[in-house]
Write a protein that holds these residues in place. Sequence first.
Motif, PDB file in Angstrom:
ATOM      1  N   THR A 115     -19.139 -24.527 -28.983  1.00  0.00           N
ATOM      2  CA  THR A 115     -19.639 -23.660 -30.049  1.00  0.00           C
ATOM      3  C   THR A 115     -18.864 -22.363 -30.146  1.00  0.00           C
ATOM      4  O   THR A 115     -18.510 -21.924 -31.255  1.00  0.00           O
ATOM      5  CB  THR A 115     -21.128 -23.367 -29.822  1.00  0.00           C
ATOM      6  OG1 THR A 115     -21.846 -24.595 -29.716  1.00  0.00           O
ATOM      7  CG2 THR A 115     -21.691 -22.546 -30.971  1.00  0.00           C
ATOM      8  N   GLN A 116     -18.589 -21.723 -28.996  1.00  0.00           N
ATOM      9  CA  GLN A 116     -17.920 -20.430 -29.020  1.00  0.00           C
ATOM     10  C   GLN A 116     -16.548 -20.530 -29.687  1.00  0.00           C
ATOM     11  O   GLN A 116     -16.210 -19.736 -30.569  1.00  0.00           O
ATOM     12  CB  GLN A 116     -17.762 -19.881 -27.601  1.00  0.00           C
ATOM     13  CG  GLN A 116     -19.072 -19.756 -26.838  1.00  0.00           C
ATOM     14  CD  GLN A 116     -19.367 -20.957 -25.986  1.00  0.00           C
ATOM     15  OE1 GLN A 116     -19.138 -22.091 -26.392  1.00  0.00           O
ATOM     16  NE2 GLN A 116     -19.867 -20.713 -24.784  1.00  0.00           N
ATOM     17  N   ALA A 117     -15.763 -21.516 -29.266  1.00  0.00           N
ATOM     18  CA  ALA A 117     -14.415 -21.667 -29.825  1.00  0.00           C
ATOM     19  C   ALA A 117     -14.476 -22.069 -31.293  1.00  0.00           C
ATOM     20  O   ALA A 117     -13.657 -21.606 -32.103  1.00  0.00           O
ATOM     21  CB  ALA A 117     -13.631 -22.704 -29.024  1.00  0.00           C
ATOM     22  N   PHE A 118     -15.429 -22.900 -31.653  1.00  0.00           N
ATOM     23  CA  PHE A 118     -15.536 -23.354 -33.040  1.00  0.00           C
ATOM     24  C   PHE A 118     -15.857 -22.198 -33.975  1.00  0.00           C
ATOM     25  O   PHE A 118     -15.249 -22.045 -35.031  1.00  0.00           O
ATOM     26  CB  PHE A 118     -16.611 -24.435 -33.149  1.00  0.00           C
ATOM     27  CG  PHE A 118     -16.771 -24.992 -34.534  1.00  0.00           C
ATOM     28  CD1 PHE A 118     -15.967 -26.021 -34.966  1.00  0.00           C
ATOM     29  CD2 PHE A 118     -17.730 -24.483 -35.397  1.00  0.00           C
ATOM     30  CE1 PHE A 118     -16.112 -26.544 -36.248  1.00  0.00           C
ATOM     31  CE2 PHE A 118     -17.879 -24.982 -36.670  1.00  0.00           C
ATOM     32  CZ  PHE A 118     -17.062 -26.023 -37.104  1.00  0.00           C
ATOM     33  N   VAL A 119     -16.821 -21.363 -33.584  1.00  0.00           N
ATOM     34  CA  VAL A 119     -17.234 -20.261 -34.455  1.00  0.00           C
ATOM     35  C   VAL A 119     -16.192 -19.159 -34.483  1.00  0.00           C
ATOM     36  O   VAL A 119     -15.833 -18.643 -35.547  1.00  0.00           O
ATOM     37  CB  VAL A 119     -18.601 -19.711 -34.003  1.00  0.00           C
ATOM     38  CG1 VAL A 119     -18.982 -18.476 -34.803  1.00  0.00           C
ATOM     39  CG2 VAL A 119     -19.667 -20.779 -34.146  1.00  0.00           C
TER      40      VAL A 119
END
Length: 311
Positions: free
Chosen positions: A245-249
């Motif tokens: 999630t962190q990298a995607f957002v």
Amino acid sequence: MSVAELQQLTRRRGSPRVRGETPDNKAALLFLGPWLVGVVTLTIGPLVASLYLAFTNYNLLQDPKFVGLDNFVRMFSDERLHHSLRVTFIYVLVGVPGQLIAALALAILLDGGMRGLSFYRSAFYLPSLLGSSVAIAVLWRLIFGGEGLFNSVLGFFGADSRTSWIADPSTSLWTIIVLHIWTFGSPMVIFLAGLRQIPREFYEAAATDGAGTWRRFTSITLPLLTPIIFFNLVLAIINSFQAFTQAFVVSGGTGGPSDSTLFYTLYLYQEGFGSFRMGYASALAWLLVVIVGAFTAINFWASKYWVHYDD
């Protein structure tokens, strides 16, 4: 008939069943039924399906076509895959120790008898609940943006910086690593519980013998806490390899800038749902299973050299 013969006869025949009593195993199966259905349909079923798809060419629109080991052979020449592995390994090898060190340091601080322990424990645990959420990742983009809070703090100390830390390939990954370290609440609570189990008499005896703070930490706290450290280490490594999630957002789903935040899971997502190469994405998922399994096995093998149990 003697007492011994009566006991033997009772064991042979078994205890009498009360009329109308439901066997315990049937009651257990009844309560476990929803969970078993979920495991079969939501875990085992997709697991077997992904294993089959890993050996096929499947684009979600046409029927899978069996291609043997082609998906796995392709991995050897996939440069983006190799880059995503490098990014992920840096994230794991730096973020996991940093998170555990921060968690242990805060746990020792809270264990020292701080007032309002319940409040601080809840406050420090909160980032672990929100750290993998989309809202926190969006907030992280604002903090490390060109006009974000981090640059405002630097400006307060005289460093006039307008750099967007998440848009710079040399720093974007490190902002996500800082976010990972910041979510230290869960291992901190486990460390705190472990510290509470260490007898105070050990510290009192060591202080009587003239041992200082560092000596008590290295000779008492660390050895007795190694099972807890090992538990947190295994969980942290597994969770870090699954970070998504962190990298995607932060990167907007691209892994940018310049693939500097292209985590392995993000690349798997791009292949499966971006390029519709679901067969290759399934093979990548099984490679991740092998990698996580290998790290876990190495940790269990190495634990016999540094983890100390009561026995």
